[in-house]
Design a protein around this motif. Sequence first.
Motif: not given
Length: 159
Positions: A137, A117, A125, A77
Motif C-alpha cells: 500500500d 488510501k 491494503d 501491520d
Amino acid sequence: MTIPQFRLSKWQHFLALGFGSGLARKAPGTVGTLVAVPIVALLMWLGMPYLFSFIILGSILGVYVCDVTTVDINQPDHAAIVWDEIIGFAITMFLVPLTWQYIVLGFILFRLFDIAKPWPIRFFDKTVHGGLGIMLDDVLAGIAACASLHLVIYMLSSS
C-alpha cells in the motif's frame, strides 16, 4: 490488546521500525517519513541510480523485515512499522529534481495518499497481508504521489 515486544537489538525490528522512529507516541508514520527525508535527499544528491537501487532493494528487504516483525510481535501491520513509509517516500521522489520545495511537496503528497488510501491503494491494503501487504500500500501511495508530483512539476514548467 497486548503491548508488542519490539526488540531494537534484532536488526529486522530495527529496520522495520525505521531505526526506532516508529516508536514515536504520535503519528509514527509521519515521523518515519521524516526520517526518510535526509536519506532520500542524500540518495538523490548521489544520483538517481542510487535512489533506484535503494527503492528496489529496500522494497524487497522491507517485505522480509516487516513480515518477520509482525510474526515476532503477533500483530498484523502495527503502526510502529514504518519501513514502508521510508520506501514510499523514496518512490515519491524518484526522478524529481532535488529542491527543498519538491521535498516538502513530495512529503505532503505521500502522506496524503498514504493516509487517505484512495482506490486501488485501499483495496490492496485490505486484501494483501503480511510483509507484502505492509509494503504494497505504501509502494502504491508512493507511485501515486510521484505521478502527482511529476504532474505539478510539468504544469509549473509549462507556464
